[in-house]
Design an enzyme around this catalytic site. Structure first.
Site, short mmCIF file in Angstrom:
data_model
loop_
_atom_site.label_atom_id
_atom_site.label_comp_id
_atom_site.label_asym_id
_atom_site.label_seq_id
_atom_site.Cartn_x
_atom_site.Cartn_y
_atom_site.Cartn_z
N LYS A 227 -8.86 -1.13 -9.03
CA LYS A 227 -7.61 -0.73 -9.70
C LYS A 227 -6.45 -1.55 -9.15
CE LYS A 227 -4.54 3.17 -8.51
NZ LYS A 227 -4.28 2.80 -7.11
N ASN A 228 -6.47 -1.82 -7.85
CA ASN A 228 -5.33 -2.49 -7.22
C ASN A 228 -5.34 -4.01 -7.40
OD1 ASN A 228 -4.53 0.04 -6.54
ND2 ASN A 228 -4.83 -0.17 -4.33
N ARG B 243 2.64 2.60 -11.32
CA ARG B 243 3.60 1.80 -10.54
C ARG B 243 3.61 0.34 -11.01
NH1 ARG B 243 5.90 4.25 -7.28
NH2 ARG B 243 6.88 2.53 -6.20
N CYS C 107 1.09 7.77 -7.41
CA CYS C 107 0.92 9.00 -6.62
C CYS C 107 2.22 9.38 -5.91
CB CYS C 107 -0.20 8.80 -5.59
SG CYS C 107 -1.81 8.78 -6.35
N ARG D 222 8.60 6.20 -2.14
CA ARG D 222 8.14 4.98 -2.79
C ARG D 222 9.29 4.19 -3.45
NH1 ARG D 222 2.16 5.62 -5.13
NH2 ARG D 222 2.08 3.53 -4.28
N ASP E 219 -5.41 4.70 1.81
CA ASP E 219 -6.14 5.35 0.71
C ASP E 219 -7.54 5.79 1.13
OD1 ASP E 219 -3.90 4.41 -0.57
OD2 ASP E 219 -4.92 3.02 -1.89
N VAL F 223 1.67 4.74 6.82
CA VAL F 223 2.13 3.92 5.70
C VAL F 223 3.10 4.69 4.78
CG1 VAL F 223 1.41 2.53 3.71
CG2 VAL F 223 0.02 2.55 5.81
N ARG G 199 -7.17 7.96 -12.72
CA ARG G 199 -6.33 6.82 -12.32
C ARG G 199 -7.13 5.84 -11.45
NH1 ARG G 199 -1.95 7.14 -8.97
NH2 ARG G 199 -1.70 5.04 -9.73
C1 LIG Z 1 -1.29 -0.07 -7.27
C2 LIG Z 1 -1.48 -0.38 -5.84
O1 LIG Z 1 -1.86 -1.49 -5.47
N1 LIG Z 1 -1.27 0.62 -5.00
C3 LIG Z 1 -1.51 0.39 -3.59
C4 LIG Z 1 -0.27 -0.29 -3.00
O2 LIG Z 1 0.83 0.54 -3.30
P1 LIG Z 1 2.31 -0.05 -3.14
O3 LIG Z 1 2.28 -1.49 -3.49
O4 LIG Z 1 3.21 0.84 -3.89
O5 LIG Z 1 2.50 0.14 -1.59
P2 LIG Z 1 3.44 -0.69 -0.60
O6 LIG Z 1 2.58 -1.52 0.28
O7 LIG Z 1 4.51 -1.36 -1.37
O8 LIG Z 1 4.11 0.47 0.27
C5 LIG Z 1 3.97 0.53 1.67
C6 LIG Z 1 5.20 1.13 2.30
O9 LIG Z 1 6.33 0.31 2.01
C7 LIG Z 1 7.40 1.10 1.48
N2 LIG Z 1 8.18 0.30 0.53
C8 LIG Z 1 7.54 -0.43 -0.44
C9 LIG Z 1 8.26 -1.16 -1.36
C10 LIG Z 1 9.66 -1.14 -1.28
O10 LIG Z 1 10.37 -1.78 -2.09
N3 LIG Z 1 10.27 -0.41 -0.32
C11 LIG Z 1 9.57 0.32 0.60
O11 LIG Z 1 10.14 0.97 1.48
C12 LIG Z 1 6.66 2.27 0.80
O12 LIG Z 1 7.53 3.37 0.62
C13 LIG Z 1 5.54 2.54 1.79
O13 LIG Z 1 6.01 3.33 2.87
O14 LIG Z 1 -0.48 -0.45 -1.60
C14 LIG Z 1 -0.63 0.78 -0.89
C15 LIG Z 1 -0.75 0.46 0.59
O15 LIG Z 1 -1.90 -0.27 0.83
C16 LIG Z 1 -1.84 1.56 -1.41
O16 LIG Z 1 -1.82 2.85 -0.82
C17 LIG Z 1 -1.78 1.72 -2.91
O17 LIG Z 1 -3.05 2.16 -3.39
C1 LIG Z 2 -1.62 5.44 -3.80
C2 LIG Z 2 -2.50 4.97 -4.66
O1 LIG Z 2 -2.26 4.33 -5.83
P1 LIG Z 2 -0.87 4.02 -6.59
O2 LIG Z 2 -0.13 3.03 -5.76
O3 LIG Z 2 -1.36 3.43 -7.86
O4 LIG Z 2 -0.16 5.33 -6.75
C3 LIG Z 2 -3.97 5.04 -4.38
O5 LIG Z 2 -4.73 4.29 -5.03
O6 LIG Z 2 -4.39 5.85 -3.53
#
Ligand SMILES: CC(=O)N[C@H]1[C@@H](OP(=O)(O)OP(=O)(O)OC[C@H]2O[C@@H](n3ccc(=O)[nH]c3=O)[C@H](O)[C@@H]2O)O[C@H](CO)[C@@H](O)[C@@H]1O
Ligand SMILES: C=C(OP(=O)(O)O)C(=O)O
Length: 440
Positions: free
Chosen positions: A24-25, A98, A122, A127, A312, A334, A420
Site C-alpha cells: 500500500k505504501n 493521505r 489513520c 499528522r 505499523d 513515531v 485500507r
Molecule cells: C501511506 C504511507 O506511506 N503511510 C506510512 C507513512 O505515513 P506518513 O508519510 O504520513 O508518515 P511520516 O513519516 O510523514 O510521519 C512521521 C512523523 O512525522 C510527522 N510529520 C510528518 C510530516 C509533516 O509534514 N510534519 C510532521 O510533523 C508525523 O506527524 C509523524 O509524527 O509513514 C509512516 C511511518 O513509517 C507509516 O506509519 C505509514 O504507514
Molecule cells: C498509518 C498507516 O497508514 P496511513 O499513513 O495510510 O494512514 C498504516 O499503514 O498503518
C-alpha cells in the site's frame, strides 16, 4: 452484510497460506508518479485496497486513463490528457487517504496549479503537513489554504531545485520532495530523508522514468531535475507491513502461517524481534513461514524510522505479547497517539498500562522524542471475548487477532477500515481457518 461487523469465536490457531501483493505504501505513490510521465506507465502487483481506489479515482478526475492490464493486479496509467479537475470532484475525495498530498508536485509540473482535498489516513496523531508545504514553498510554489483543502500554484513558472533539510525523516515529505524535484529546474539536495524500502522502490521507479537521483550517505538524497520523464513498467515491492501482521497473528494464536511474497531483506528488523519474542521462521524461495518456537517471551521494542522497528508493526505484536511469559515494553516514538487500540485489549483481559508521555526507563536505542508513549504489557493473561470497535487500520487488525486469540465470542465492528491495508482480508481469515461470521 458488508463485512463491517464480525462475530468472532476465538481459540482456534490460524493455519495456512496467505499471499501478500504490492505494498500500500508504494503502489499508491507509484500511481501518482505516473502523472509525471509523457506516456503510459504500467504498475504490477497493485493490491486491491480502498486507498488504491481513492488514488485511482483522483487520477481519473484529472484526466488520467486508468485501465486494468492482462495480468491480474496490473494497472495501465495513461497521463496524456491530464487536465484540471473541478473542485467538487476533488472534494469528493476529502478525508479518504493521505496520498492526495503527493499530487502537489506532479500537478504543478503538469498544470501550474493543484487543488488538494483535506487528507484522511489513520487518526493516530495530528499528522501535520508542514514539512510538505515548507518544501513545496522552497521549490517556488505558493500555498493557499481553502475552507476545504489547499490550492497551490507556481507564480514563477517552472519549479526550481531547492536545499531542504527535514526536521524528521518523514516518509511522506521525502516522497513529496522526490516527486517534485525530479522535474524541477536544477538540483535538489534533501537532507534527513526517510530511507524506507518503499522509498527506495519509488526512487528505482523514478529512475526508470528517466530521473537522476543519487542516494548519498547519512540520509542525503540528490536529485538533478530533468525536463521530461517517460512512463515506467514496474512491479511494486511487497507489503512488508501486511507480512509482519500475519507473522504476529501466527505467534498470537499459536498457529502456523506461510506468507507468500514476503522477503527477508526488508523485514530483517522485524524478524529479529519476532525471534526474540519466541517466534520461529523459515525463509523460503517464495515466502516466509511463521510460527512459535516455544513460549512467547517478553521483549522491549522501540518503534523508529527505517531501519528501525516500524510503527505499523507494533499493534499485532502487542496482542502476541499479552501471551508472553513476563513484562514487555513498546515505546512508540513515531506518532503521538498510537496506543488507543490497547483499551480494547484491556477490556478483553490484557494487562497493559499505557504511559502517555513515555517512560524514562534506562538506556534507549532511539533518542527520546517529546511525543512518545509507552505501553507496558504484562503476560500471560488469558483473553476473553468482548464487543469492540476498530479504531484504525493496524489497531483494527490487532483487535481481530485478539478476538481470535480469546476464548468465547467477540463482536468486532468497523472492520471495513481494514480494507485500507489488507487485500481480501475476510477471505484470508477464512482460508486460515478463523471461526467467524459476518453479521453486519
Ligand atoms: C501511506 C504511507 O506511506 N503511510 C506510512 C507513512 O505515513 P506518513 O508519510 O504520513 O508518515 P511520516 O513519516 O510523514 O510521519 C512521521 C512523523 O512525522 C510527522 N510529520 C510528518 C510530516 C509533516 O509534514 N510534519 C510532521 O510533523 C508525523 O506527524 C509523524 O509524527 O509513514 C509512516 C511511518 O513509517 C507509516 O506509519 C505509514 O504507514
Ligand atoms: C498509518 C498507516 O497508514 P496511513 O499513513 O495510510 O494512514 C498504516 O499503514 O498503518
Amino acid at each position: 452484510m458488508t463485512g463491517d461487523v464480525l462475530a468472532i469465536r476465538g481459540g482456534r490457531p490460524l493455519r495456512g497460506r496467505v499471499d501478500v501483493k504490492g505494498a500500500k505504501n508504494l503502489a499508491t505513490k507509484a500511481m501518482v508518479a505516473a502523472l509525471l510521465g509523457e506516456d503510459t506507465s504500467v504498475l504490477r502487483d497493485v493490491p486491491n485496497l480502498s486507498d488504491v481506489a481513492v488514488v485511482r479515482s483522483l487520477l481519473e478526475v484529472h484526466g488520467v486513463r486508468v485501465t486494468e492490464g492482462e495480468e491480474a493486479g496490473t494497472l495501465r496509467l495513461d497521463p496524456s490528457d491530464v487536465e484540471s479537475a473541478h473542485m467538487e470532484e476533488i472534494d469528493a475525495h476529502a478525508g479518504a487517504s493521505r496520498i492526495p498530498i503527493l499530487f502537489c508536485g506532479p500537478l504543478l509540473h503538469r498544470l501550474g496549479q493543484a487543488f488538494i482535498p483535506d487528507l484522511g489516513g489513520c487518526r493516530i496523531g495530528d499528522r501535520p503537513i508542514d514539512f510538505h508545504l515548507d518544501a513545496l514553498r522552497k521549490f517556488g510554489a505558493t500555498v493557499e489554504k481553502l475552507p476545504s483543502g489547499i490550492r497551490l500554484s507556481t507564480p514563477g513558472g517552472r519549479l526550481h531545485g531547492a536545499n531542504i533539510h527535514l526536521p524528521y525523516p518523514s516518509v511522506g515529505a521525502t516522497e513529496q520532495v522526490l516527486l517534485t524535484a525530479v522535474r524541477a529546474e536544477g538540483t535538489t539536495e534533501l537532507r534527513n530523508a526517510a530511507i524506507e524500502p518503499e522509498i527506495m522502490d519509488l526512487i528505482a521507479l523514478l529512475q526508470k522514468m528517466g530521473a537522476i537521483i543519487s542516494y548519498e550517505p547519512n540520509r542525503v538524497i540528490l536529485i538533478e531535475g530533468v525536463e521530461k520523464l517517460r512512463g515506467y513498467d514496474h512491479r511494486s515491492i511487497f507489503d512488508r507491513n501486511e507480512a509482519a501482521s500475519w507473522a504476529s497473528a501466527a505467534l498470537a494464536t499459536d498457529g502456523e502461517i506461510f506468507v507468500g511474497g514476503a522477503k527477508q531483506q526488508e523485514m530483517l528488523t522485524f524478524l529479529n524481534v519476532f525471534r526474540k519474542a519466541g517466534g520461529w521462521f523459515d525463509i523460503q524461495e517464495d515466502g516466509i513461514l511463521f510460527r512459535r518456537a516455544g513460549e512467547i517471551q517478553p521483549v522491549v521494542v522501540e518503534t523508529d524510522v527505517h531501519p528501525g522497528f516500524m510503527t505499523d508493526w507494533q499493534q499485532p505484536l502487542v496482542v502476541a505479547l499479552t501471551q508472553a511469559n513476563g513484562r514487555s515494553v513498546v515505546h512508540e516514538t513515531v506518532y503521538e497517539n498510537r496506543m488507543g487500540f490497547t483499551q480494547a485489549l484491556v477490556k478483553m483481559g490484557a494487562d497493559i498500562v499505557v504511559h502517555p508521555h513515555g517512560l524514562q526507563d534506562g538506556p534507549r536505542r532511539v533518542a527520546r522524542r517529546e511525543l512518545e508513549q509507552a505501553a507496558v504489557i504484562t503476560g500471560p493473561t488469558p483473553l476473553h471475548g468482548a464487543d469492540i470497535v476498530v479504531p484504525d487500520l493496524r489497531g483494527g487488525y490487532s483487535h481481530v487477532i485478539a478476538a481470535l486469540t480469546a476464548t468465547g465470542e467477540s463482536k468486532v465492528s468497523g472492520v471495513d477500515i481494514l480494507s485500507r491495508g489488507y487485500e481480501n482480508f475476510l477471505a484470508k481469515l477464512d482460508a486460515l481457518g478463523a471461526d467467524f461470521d459476518v453479521i453486519g
